[in-house]
Write a protein that holds these residues in place. Structure first.
Motif, PDB file in Angstrom:
ATOM      1  N   LEU A   1     -14.426 -65.738 -10.808  1.00 37.15           N
ATOM      2  CA  LEU A   1     -14.072 -64.595 -10.126  1.00 37.15           C
ATOM      3  C   LEU A   1     -14.069 -64.741  -8.680  1.00 37.15           C
ATOM      4  O   LEU A   1     -14.989 -65.133  -7.982  1.00 37.15           O
ATOM      5  CB  LEU A   1     -15.097 -63.484 -10.561  1.00 37.15           C
ATOM      6  N   CYS A   2     -12.951 -64.058  -8.063  1.00 41.67           N
ATOM      7  CA  CYS A   2     -12.566 -64.505  -6.704  1.00 41.67           C
ATOM      8  C   CYS A   2     -12.859 -63.070  -5.973  1.00 41.67           C
ATOM      9  O   CYS A   2     -12.170 -61.871  -6.326  1.00 41.67           O
ATOM     10  CB  CYS A   2     -11.239 -65.036  -6.161  1.00 41.67           C
ATOM     11  N   TYR A   3     -13.658 -63.049  -4.875  1.00 44.90           N
ATOM     12  CA  TYR A   3     -13.732 -61.888  -4.019  1.00 44.90           C
ATOM     13  C   TYR A   3     -12.597 -62.019  -3.026  1.00 44.90           C
ATOM     14  O   TYR A   3     -12.510 -63.109  -2.292  1.00 44.90           O
ATOM     15  CB  TYR A   3     -15.194 -61.948  -3.379  1.00 44.90           C
ATOM     16  N   VAL A   4     -11.921 -61.054  -3.075  1.00 44.43           N
ATOM     17  CA  VAL A   4     -10.630 -61.195  -2.208  1.00 44.43           C
ATOM     18  C   VAL A   4     -10.801 -60.129  -0.911  1.00 44.43           C
ATOM     19  O   VAL A   4     -10.998 -59.135  -0.937  1.00 44.43           O
ATOM     20  CB  VAL A   4      -9.423 -60.465  -2.758  1.00 44.43           C
ATOM     21  N   PHE A   5     -11.152 -60.795   0.216  1.00 45.25           N
ATOM     22  CA  PHE A   5     -11.164 -60.239   1.600  1.00 45.25           C
ATOM     23  C   PHE A   5      -9.548 -60.135   2.189  1.00 45.25           C
ATOM     24  O   PHE A   5      -9.338 -61.156   2.566  1.00 45.25           O
ATOM     25  CB  PHE A   5     -12.162 -61.059   2.290  1.00 45.25           C
ATOM     26  N   GLY A   6      -8.895 -59.041   1.990  1.00 43.51           N
ATOM     27  CA  GLY A   6      -7.596 -58.703   2.516  1.00 43.51           C
ATOM     28  C   GLY A   6      -7.128 -57.569   2.130  1.00 43.51           C
ATOM     29  O   GLY A   6      -7.799 -56.628   1.683  1.00 43.51           O
ATOM     30  N   THR A   7      -5.796 -57.368   2.237  1.00 43.60           N
ATOM     31  CA  THR A   7      -5.095 -56.107   1.883  1.00 43.60           C
ATOM     32  C   THR A   7      -5.132 -55.704   0.485  1.00 43.60           C
ATOM     33  O   THR A   7      -5.445 -56.823  -0.519  1.00 43.60           O
ATOM     34  CB  THR A   7      -3.854 -55.952   2.410  1.00 43.60           C
ATOM     35  N   ARG A   8      -4.953 -54.645   0.028  1.00 42.36           N
ATOM     36  CA  ARG A   8      -4.760 -54.344  -1.442  1.00 42.36           C
ATOM     37  C   ARG A   8      -3.341 -55.059  -1.938  1.00 42.36           C
ATOM     38  O   ARG A   8      -3.413 -55.533  -3.180  1.00 42.36           O
ATOM     39  CB  ARG A   8      -4.403 -52.682  -1.464  1.00 42.36           C
ATOM     40  N   SER A   9      -2.232 -55.339  -0.913  1.00 44.49           N
ATOM     41  CA  SER A   9      -1.121 -56.102  -1.534  1.00 44.49           C
ATOM     42  C   SER A   9      -1.732 -57.646  -1.779  1.00 44.49           C
ATOM     43  O   SER A   9      -1.187 -58.269  -2.716  1.00 44.49           O
ATOM     44  CB  SER A   9      -0.051 -56.063  -0.414  1.00 44.49           C
ATOM     45  N   PHE A  10      -2.433 -58.084  -0.866  1.00 43.42           N
ATOM     46  CA  PHE A  10      -2.843 -59.374  -1.065  1.00 43.42           C
ATOM     47  C   PHE A  10      -3.745 -59.606  -2.347  1.00 43.42           C
ATOM     48  O   PHE A  10      -3.368 -60.574  -3.143  1.00 43.42           O
ATOM     49  CB  PHE A  10      -3.825 -59.829   0.187  1.00 43.42           C
ATOM     50  N   ARG A  11      -4.628 -58.661  -2.624  1.00 42.75           N
ATOM     51  CA  ARG A  11      -5.400 -58.748  -3.959  1.00 42.75           C
ATOM     52  C   ARG A  11      -4.227 -58.770  -5.202  1.00 42.75           C
ATOM     53  O   ARG A  11      -4.562 -59.386  -6.088  1.00 42.75           O
ATOM     54  CB  ARG A  11      -6.344 -57.768  -3.883  1.00 42.75           C
TER      55      ARG A  11
END
Length: 279
Positions: free
Chosen positions: A91-101
């Motif tokens: 599982l990757c925690y995505v620190f970024g925009t909704r688009s990035f995720r």
């Protein structure tokens, strides 16, 4: 000696090279038209991970440039290729925009935007939706020892009013807080340039990387084994050129001067032996 006139594939940085924020440079469309008219290709390479390829297609369309998804290689493309080339993280925690995720999720990467059990990797990009909660979550996860990957290392993103902190600046904050630095995927790493050449079917000796930053654009080209053209229309300055360890093959005031030199050499003019060209 490298000949600009021999180049058939132009790897073009975007912000600071073909436009600045929302303003298209007047020389961009004539150059792009000339590349296609001569039977050559270009690819847009951007470290900006806050937007999707479709977002860039829409942005360029609003500037009068008709582009297709295949003409873009983003740091997210390179990040996805990297993540898919190795065993999946749980599982990757995505620190970024909704688009990035959303782009990572669409590619089959297991992602979350919540700090929860099972996270074994922190993936960070340029975040125009930054909150303190994300900073706190990142510090907690990094202190737990999860892997740390950054889509790009840019210190700033240029705008019409100056610059704003980019992914590299936020990573520096996290380093100061946790002592952890990320593994970087985008420019200056060679993966984006190599991916673009592979997709275009053009070898390194026929390719040139064009950009306004020595530490990302020009370094990426050098790391990928291609000639490079540094343009002074964005972030980079002559002072950077004199002080920095990365040296481009050519220096131009803008893409307009590069265009003139390229067309001149293709027409049979004697290639310039000087490093710098003006508009």
């Amino acid at each position: 000696m490298a000949r600009l006139g021999d180049k058939e594939l132009f790897l073009l940085d975007m912000d600071g090279t073909i436009y600045l924020d929302r303003d298209l440079f007047p020389w961009t469309i004539p150059f792009l038209e000339a590349v296609k008219r001569n039977g050559c290709q270009y690819r847009f390479l951007t470290n900006n991970s806050s937007r999707s390829g479709q977002d860039y297609i829409d942005k360029l369309a609003g500037m009068g440039i008709a582009a297709v998804r295949e003409e873009f290689v983003t740091s997210v493309d390179a990040l996805i290729a990297d993540l898919l080339s190795r065993p999946f993280y749980k599982l990757c925690y995505v620190f970024g925009t909704r688009s990035f995720r959303g782009q990572l999720q669409a590619a089959g990467i297991p992602v979350t935007d919540r700090r929860e059990d099972g996270v074994d990797c922190l993936v960070i990009g340029f975040d125009t939706e930054l909150t303190f909660q994300k900073l706190e979550d990142a510090c907690i996860l990094l202190n737990k020892g999860v892997d740390f990957i950054a889509a790009n290392p840019d210190w700033v993103c240029p705008t019409w009013y100056g610059s704003v902190p980019d992914c590299g600046s936020v990573c520096e904050m996290l380093y100061r807080a946790t002592g952890r630095r990320p593994r970087v995927i985008g420019k200056p790493q060679p993966s984006m340039a190599r991916l673009a050449m592979e997709r275009a079917g053009v070898p390194p000796d026929k390719t040139v990387m064009v950009g306004d930053r020595l530490y990302t654009d020009i370094a990426a080209g050098a790391n990928a084994g291609v000639d490079t053209a540094f343009v002074l229309s964005g972030e980079g300055t002559r002072a950077d050129l004199e002080a920095g360890p990365v040296k481009p093959t050519w220096v131009f005031a803008s893409l307009a001067a590069l265009h003139e030199a390229w067309e001149g050499e293709r027409a049979g003019a004697v290639p310039s032996t000087t490093r710098e060209k003006s508009v």
